[in-house]
Design a protein around this motif. Structure first.
Motif, PDB file in Angstrom:
ATOM      1  N   CYS A 111       0.856  -1.181   0.000  1.00 12.28           N
ATOM      2  CA  CYS A 111       0.000   0.000   0.000  1.00 12.28           C
ATOM      3  C   CYS A 111       0.897   1.238   0.000  1.00 12.28           C
ATOM      4  CB  CYS A 111      -0.894  -0.015   1.237  1.00 12.28           C
ATOM      5  SG  CYS A 111      -2.084   1.312   1.225  1.00 12.28           S
ATOM      6  N   LEU A 143      -7.901   3.102  -3.286  1.00 13.42           N
ATOM      7  CA  LEU A 143      -8.945   2.779  -2.310  1.00 13.42           C
ATOM      8  C   LEU A 143     -10.049   3.823  -2.304  1.00 13.42           C
ATOM      9  CD1 LEU A 143      -6.762   1.313   0.482  1.00 13.42           C
ATOM     10  CD2 LEU A 143      -8.392   0.134  -0.961  1.00 13.42           C
ATOM     11  N   PHE A 181      -7.316  -2.881   6.330  1.00 15.05           N
ATOM     12  CA  PHE A 181      -7.825  -1.507   6.361  1.00 15.05           C
ATOM     13  C   PHE A 181      -8.942  -1.332   7.374  1.00 15.05           C
ATOM     14  CE2 PHE A 181      -5.938  -2.371   2.353  1.00 15.05           C
ATOM     15  CZ  PHE A 181      -5.141  -1.263   2.165  1.00 15.05           C
ATOM     16  N   ASP A 182      -9.196  -0.074   7.658  1.00 16.92           N
ATOM     17  CA  ASP A 182     -10.351   0.286   8.469  1.00 16.92           C
ATOM     18  C   ASP A 182     -11.574   0.370   7.543  1.00 16.92           C
ATOM     19  OD1 ASP A 182      -9.254   2.508   7.103  1.00 16.92           O
ATOM     20  OD2 ASP A 182     -10.523   3.825   8.314  1.00 16.92           O
ATOM     21  N   LYS A 206     -11.293   2.896   4.720  1.00 16.39           N
ATOM     22  CA  LYS A 206     -10.115   2.658   3.866  1.00 16.39           C
ATOM     23  C   LYS A 206      -9.170   3.864   3.872  1.00 16.39           C
ATOM     24  CE  LYS A 206     -11.701  -1.216   1.301  1.00 16.39           C
ATOM     25  NZ  LYS A 206     -12.639  -1.599   2.298  1.00 16.39           N
ATOM     26  N   ALA A 258      -4.083   1.870   6.876  1.00 19.76           N
ATOM     27  CA  ALA A 258      -3.610   0.557   6.423  1.00 19.76           C
ATOM     28  C   ALA A 258      -2.579   0.025   7.416  1.00 19.76           C
ATOM     29  CB  ALA A 258      -2.982   0.677   5.036  1.00 19.76           C
ATOM     30  N   GLU A 281      -6.693  -7.516  11.280  1.00 24.52           N
ATOM     31  CA  GLU A 281      -7.669  -6.488  10.893  1.00 24.52           C
ATOM     32  C   GLU A 281      -8.212  -5.723  12.108  1.00 24.52           C
ATOM     33  OE1 GLU A 281     -10.786  -7.858   8.234  1.00 24.52           O
ATOM     34  OE2 GLU A 281     -11.620  -5.825   8.132  1.00 24.52           O
ATOM     35  N   SER A 301      -6.452  -2.305  12.480  1.00 25.23           N
ATOM     36  CA  SER A 301      -6.885  -1.185  11.633  1.00 25.23           C
ATOM     37  C   SER A 301      -8.176  -0.558  12.152  1.00 25.23           C
ATOM     38  CB  SER A 301      -7.095  -1.622  10.186  1.00 25.23           C
ATOM     39  OG  SER A 301      -6.619  -2.884   9.943  1.00 25.23           O
ATOM     40  N   GLU A 351      -8.810   3.157  13.700  1.00 23.67           N
ATOM     41  CA  GLU A 351      -9.901   3.979  13.149  1.00 23.67           C
ATOM     42  C   GLU A 351     -10.778   4.528  14.289  1.00 23.67           C
ATOM     43  OE1 GLU A 351     -12.871   1.693  10.995  1.00 23.67           O
ATOM     44  OE2 GLU A 351     -13.503   3.481   9.898  1.00 23.67           O
ATOM     45  N   CYS A 366      -1.734   6.283   7.388  1.00 23.43           N
ATOM     46  CA  CYS A 366      -3.060   6.882   7.249  1.00 23.43           C
ATOM     47  C   CYS A 366      -2.979   7.830   6.052  1.00 23.43           C
ATOM     48  CB  CYS A 366      -3.394   7.646   8.529  1.00 23.43           C
ATOM     49  SG  CYS A 366      -4.856   8.667   8.371  1.00 23.43           S
TER      50      CYS A 366
END
Ligand code: M6R
Length: 610
Positions: free
Chosen positions: A28, A60, A99-100, A103, A106, A137, A140, A144, A172
């Motif tokens: 990313c 994204l 991702f959150d 998006k 990351a 996950e 993330s 967030e 971010c």
């Protein structure tokens, strides 16, 4: 993080890191307030191919509708990951980064978040939508949850809630910063000219800079365009020394060999020479600068995993024989969970090529906490285990990239013999000086052994389709049998068992028939005549004997049509000399089967999860 385009740097970095995990990969890159993502199941080259085919990178913003072409990707901030699955099967969705919901954030992560189920439940109740089956996950979504315009603060709040191990990196899209943090999984920060690069292994950093900072557990770093800061997990600055990596950049290339494993097998004379260098003086005294009081030492316990555990078994023979001191050997993973009885009169010796194996690290911490002295035999300088032991012996074997350990094994056994002789000196046990002559000749003898390669290639051809192999040895060469079997099974996927030759009568002999190749380590020592009898027993049952021997006697010739002759050496060195043909045999069998020798399936070079 810097001014250069991060994308090619990340792809090259992933290729270097791939030996640590290779079931899926992802990248990313942050650019123009957008995060651009690419993920792929399989190897890094698969991921790279997509770009070369102009499949492009998915933005994204706008649910991947917008794709960037390679030439459009110019961001200097990026993260990447090559995965060895723990939670969730290897596929594109479970590949990192994660991702959150929006998006915008990351995350890539090594380690295991142990309370991920509990955290996920809370986050889902709060409306977070998870797309993968990974533990990662949750990080993330937690970031967030806490994000209010400051990624560093949000990361600190998230990290405080997670239990387990992590080496992680977070970006971010709204900020030009990379946040990295560690607890239990390695994180190294490379300090370059106008750029800083973070990785879990120095091999990805080495092409860019040799100046590194090793993060300790519960430390984080913030990488910015114009610098970096190392902090504790409360956000307070921590002073760190910049250290210099001693490896040369060429050492992490294949140098004309088809595989790293083959290169590393052939590097053994040099590697062992480096382990010995400066450690035996002119008067045959072993010089090890170990900062440990050995005076009231009652026992040594060695904890290790895999190949390092096999050298530990040889170490037991060597130390007990030379220094007359009792030694126990444990699988590191078992040691830690059986409430071991250790204390100040014990020395816990940990052996690890990578210096990052999670079970070994846990065993070390357990023993330290119980007051034991600790010593490490380690290859990777600056690794976590190297930094946590009271004192250590570095192998100086150079980087070992092939997943199957080869040169590290020979150097570990060499270091163990040096330690055994050093302890004998300390304890006033008489040493037969002939061993020093032998040690000094060891690199030459290894070279001589490597000359057998062509003959072994023919044997590899003959036996490559066997479904099972048995490896037998006695005394110091019983661990050699274990190591031979491990090498074969991990890279060729042929089932193989190592056994003490005499024990074979108590069960495994039932497996022997004309389809079963049986590898005997039959070099001349006090069990030689016994091992000949064991060979007779196999022969009588039709087994096909492959004999590693330094005594091509009439008996051996009668019993085996497949003889690999190795040079004579002191018994203490025979495990090194005898293992080399077994490494070569395993390598060529796997290569003839067209298997990916350096990256065997389901494995990773350093096992940084328990
Ligand atoms: O880095 P370490 O020496 O601690 O690694 C231990 C094992 O994971 C390692 O030896 C593994 O068994 C190798 N794949 C064997 O070739």
């Amino acid at each position: 993080m810097g001014k250069k385009n991060a994308f090619p740097i990340l792809i090259e970095g992933l290729k270097k890191m791939e030996y640590r995990g290779y079931d899926s990969a992802g990248i990313c890159v942050g650019h123009n307030n957008d995060l651009m993502l690419a993920k792929k199941k399989g190897r890094v080259v698969e991921l790279e191919k997509d770009f070369l085919n102009e499949y492009g990178v998915c933005s994204l913003d706008g649910s991947c509708e917008k794709r960037y072409e390679l030439k459009e990707i110019k961001g200097g901030m990026g993260i990447a990951h090559t995965r060895w699955a723990t939670h969730g099967e290897p596929n594109e969705t479970n590949a990192h980064p994660h991702f959150d919901c929006k998006k915008e954030i990351a995350v890539v992560h090594n380690g295991i978040i142990e309370n991920y189920n509990a955290l996920k439940e809370i986050l889902e109740k709060e409306g977070h939508i998870f797309v993968s089956k990974t533990d990662t996950e949750v990080i993330s979504h937690l970031v967030e949850k806490f994000y209010q315009g400051n990624i560093e603060e949000a990361a600190i709040k998230a990290i405080k809630l997670i239990e387990g191990t992590f080496g992680l990196a977070i970006i971010c899209k709204k900020e030009n910063k990379i946040i990295v943090a560690r607890r239990g999984s390695p994180v190294v920060l490379g300090v370059g000219e106008n750029e800083n690069i973070v990785a879990s292994d120095v091999v990805a950093i080495l092409p860019h800079t040799k100046r590194v900072i090793y993060l300790n557990d519960n430390e984080m770093a913030v990488l910015m365009q114009d610098g970096y800061a190392v902090k504790n997990l409360d956000g307070q600055n921590v002073e760190k020394n910049i250290e210099e990596i001693k490896w040369a950049a060429e050492e992490i290339e294949k140098g004309g060999y088809k595989h790293f494993m083959l290169k590393e097998i052939f590097e053994q004379p040099k590697a062992v020479e480096n382990t010995l260098r400066g450690r035996i003086d002119e008067d045959n005294n072993v010089k090890l600068s170990l900062d440990i009081d050995f005076s009231n030492l009652k026992r040594i316990i060695i904890a290790a995993c895999g190949t390092s555990w096999h050298s530990a078994l040889i170490g037991k023979y060597l130390i007990e024989k030379s220094a007359n001191l009792p030694v126990e050997v444990d699988y590191a993973s078992e040691f830690r969970y059986r409430n071991p009885i250790v204390g100040p009169d014990d020395l816990l010796l940990v052996i690890s090529q990578s210096g990052e194996t999670a079970d070994v690290l846990a065993a070390l911490r357990e023993a330290k906490q119980k007051g034991a002295k600790t010593l490490g035999i380690i290859n990777v300088v600056g690794s976590t285990i190297a930094r946590e032991v009271d004192s250590g012996i570095y192998l100086h074997a150079g980087p070992e990239i092939g997943v199957a350990s080869t040169k590290a094994f020979s150097c570990q056994v060499t270091a163990l013999l040096l330690l055994a002789l050093f302890l004998a000196q300390k304890r006033g046990v008489k040493i037969d000086k002939e061993i020093f002559v032998e040690l000094k000749n060891l690199p030459k003898k290894i070279e001589e052994t490597l000359k057998n390669s062509d003959k072994i290639i023919l044997l590899a051809d003959k036996f490559k389709d066997a479904k099972n192999f048995l490896y037998l040895g006695r005394g110091m060469n019983f661990p050699v049998a274990l190591e031979g079997a491990l090498k074969l099974k991990e890279i060729s996927y042929i089932h193989a068992e190592g056994y003490p030759a005499a024990e074979m009568k108590h069960g495994p002999i039932a497996l022997v028939d004309s389809n079963m190749p049986v590898v005997f380590v039959a070099t001349k020592d006090n069990t030689y005549s016994k091992i000949l009898s064991n060979m007779e027993e196999i022969r009588a049952r039709g087994g096909q004997i492959i004999a590693i021997t330094n005594e091509v006697s009439q008996d051996i010739q009668r019993l085996s049509q497949n003889i690999i002759a190795v040079p004579r050496c002191a018994e203490e060195l025979s495990p090194i000399i005898n293992t080399i043909p077994l490494q070569i045999l395993a390598y060529h069998i796997a290569d003839k089967k067209n298997l990916d020798v350096d990256k065997p399936k389901n494995l990773a070079k350093s096992v940084t999860v328990e």
